[in-house]
Enzyme design. Structure first.
Site, PDB file in Angstrom:
ATOM      1  N   ASP A   1       0.840  -1.194   0.000  1.00 17.38           N
ATOM      2  CA  ASP A   1       0.000   0.000   0.000  1.00 17.38           C
ATOM      3  C   ASP A   1       0.876   1.246   0.000  1.00 17.38           C
ATOM      4  OD1 ASP A   1      -2.279  -1.550   0.139  1.00 17.38           O
ATOM      5  OD2 ASP A   1      -2.419  -1.446   2.325  1.00 17.38           O
ATOM      6  N   LYS A   2       0.341   2.333  -0.526  1.00 20.84           N
ATOM      7  CA  LYS A   2       1.088   3.596  -0.612  1.00 20.84           C
ATOM      8  C   LYS A   2       1.717   3.974   0.729  1.00 20.84           C
ATOM      9  CE  LYS A   2       0.544   8.516  -1.667  1.00 20.84           C
ATOM     10  NZ  LYS A   2      -0.383   9.616  -2.019  1.00 20.84           N
TER      11      LYS A   2
END
Length: 296
Positions: free
Chosen positions: A138-139
């Protein structure tokens, strides 16, 4: 004036009072024009603690460390923003990704991603070279991530992921004091129409198994080491919320605090058999110091 020190290719500043990122940078870099400082931010040359940040109005607190990558380093063709290469051969590239950097492109962001930067990096060696996504972080999750350099390698890794990967260890900073020193969480994950994952216990959906142990804790936060037996979407985030201890900064899955100003999740270890040589490799990304400090 804020204390500052030189590091290789970077300038490091310590925040002394509450302010916003752009005004802070303008103050510590008085010889630069406003537009020059803005472009340093936009290019992704600035990290706050261990988090890549591009927002002009990002709020700063006293004690935070700001690192600015020098222009000469940033404009080198092989300079990667928000990540570093841990290992590279003809088949794979393994990186340490910072929180705040997307793994792959989205509708909103296509350029400043790990995938895009690595594509440009390998094309410097040969214009036909490419990079293939094997798995994602995830970012807002930092840590170890692997890409393939050939399509057949990507396919081999993805088709045999469970057999090839020997260890995937994360650390998570979670809310509250986790009482049970170690445990295993098992549930079946399903996804809502709004892309929110949730646990069921009726054997529907995808089976997800997470092992955790507490490293250290105080009354407010616990630092837990998490080993994945399965790799489902948002698995750790859902399971920590199920436990009653959501990951710090994870508003999507129950968090009430944002003490790190990022998601408290970090991919610490990735160990796997090399897809071609079959040699067992292990890569490690140090736990962010901010995680350790909050849970002492």
């Amino acid at each position: 004036m804020q204390k500052h020190a030189n590091k290789k290719n970077s300038l490091v500043y310590t925040v002394e009072e509450e302010t916003e990122l752009l005004p802070f940078l303008l103050k510590v870099m008085p010889n630069r024009s406003r537009n020059s400082v803005k472009s340093i931010l936009t290019r992704g040359q600035v990290t706050v603690d261990d988090h890549l940040e591009t927002k002009h109005n990002y709020p700063l607190k006293a004690g935070q460390q700001i690192m600015v990558l020098k222009n000469k380093a940033a404009i080198k063709q092989d300079q990667l923003i928000g990540m570093s290469i841990l290992y590279e051969d003809d088949d794979i590239i393994v990186i340490n990704k910072e929180a705040g950097l997307l793994s792959i492109a989205t509708k909103k962001e296509k350029q400043q991603t790990a995938h895009n930067q690595l594509m440009e990096y390998v094309r410097q060696q040969h214009p036909q070279n490419r990079i293939f996504v094997v798995h994602r972080l995830d970012k807002e999750t930092s840590g170890v991530m692997m890409f393939a350099k050939r399509e057949e390698v990507k396919r081999k890794l993805q088709d045999n992921w469970k057999r090839i990967v020997k260890e995937r260890t994360y650390v998570a900073l979670v809310e509250g004091k986790v009482e049970k020193p170690k445990d295993t969480i098992v549930s079946w994950l399903k996804e809502t129409k709004t892309h929110l994952m949730y646990s069921t216990e009726d054997n529907q959906g995808q089976k997800a198994i997470t092992h955790y142990k507490v490293i250290q804790s105080n009354q407010d936060f616990s630092l837990v080491e998490v080993q994945l037996e399965t790799g489902r979407k948002n698995q750790i985030r859902v399971h920590m919320n199920d436990l009653g201890h959501p990951i710090v900064g994870d508003k999507k899955y129950g968090a009430k605090t944002n003490a790190l100003r990022r998601l408290g999740l970090h991919a610490k270890i990735l160990s796997f058999h090399h897809p071609t040589t079959r040699k067992l490799l292990l890569f490690k990304a140090d736990v962010p110091t901010s995680f350790i400090k909050k849970s002492k």
